[in-house]
Scaffold this motif. Sequence first.
Motif, PDB file in Angstrom:
ATOM      1  N   ALA A  13       0.834  -1.205   0.000  1.00 42.30           N
ATOM      2  CA  ALA A  13       0.000   0.000   0.000  1.00 42.30           C
ATOM      3  C   ALA A  13       0.870   1.257   0.000  1.00 42.30           C
ATOM      4  N   ALA A  14       1.944   1.239   0.779  1.00 41.72           N
ATOM      5  CA  ALA A  14       2.849   2.394   0.827  1.00 41.72           C
ATOM      6  C   ALA A  14       3.546   2.596  -0.517  1.00 41.72           C
ATOM      7  N   ALA A  15       3.964   1.508  -1.149  1.00 42.84           N
ATOM      8  CA  ALA A  15       4.622   1.603  -2.459  1.00 42.84           C
ATOM      9  C   ALA A  15       3.663   2.163  -3.504  1.00 42.84           C
ATOM     10  N   PHE A  16       2.409   1.699  -3.484  1.00 39.68           N
ATOM     11  CA  PHE A  16       1.424   2.229  -4.418  1.00 39.68           C
ATOM     12  C   PHE A  16       1.218   3.723  -4.163  1.00 39.68           C
ATOM     13  N   GLY A  17       1.186   4.104  -2.887  1.00 39.80           N
ATOM     14  CA  GLY A  17       0.997   5.510  -2.542  1.00 39.80           C
ATOM     15  C   GLY A  17       2.092   6.405  -3.090  1.00 39.80           C
ATOM     16  N   TYR A  82       8.442  -1.044  -3.965  1.00 38.69           N
ATOM     17  CA  TYR A  82       8.097  -2.128  -3.041  1.00 38.69           C
ATOM     18  C   TYR A  82       9.361  -2.793  -2.538  1.00 38.69           C
ATOM     19  N   PRO A  83       9.605  -2.760  -1.220  1.00 39.85           N
ATOM     20  CA  PRO A  83      10.817  -3.386  -0.689  1.00 39.85           C
ATOM     21  C   PRO A  83      10.719  -4.905  -0.776  1.00 39.85           C
ATOM     22  N   ASN A  84      11.774  -5.525  -1.203  1.00 40.99           N
ATOM     23  CA  ASN A  84      11.792  -6.998  -1.308  1.00 40.99           C
ATOM     24  C   ASN A  84      12.157  -7.643  -0.001  1.00 40.99           C
TER      25      ASN A  84
END
Length: 84
Positions: A13-17, A82-84
């Motif tokens: 969700a944070a990455a999409f934001g 997006y962190p892996n």
Amino acid sequence: MAVRMERSNQRLAAAFGVALRRQRERAGLTQEQLAERADVSARFISFLETGKRQPSLSANEALSSELEMRMTILVDHAHNYYPN
């Protein structure tokens, strides 16, 4: 063995934001302008950009369309954050 998929993924969700905010700013739109064009509330845009909410497919399509991109491109941008 079935893998249980989490319905809420804060990192995703944070990455999409981040991706949404960057693409909105690239398009020269305020949260209010994007919200009006995509027929959602400015609060919803704020929640998306801060990772408090995740978009449905239909919301993703509406946002992507107003940002003049395919929704797969917006998701691809999110994947970059997006962190892996």
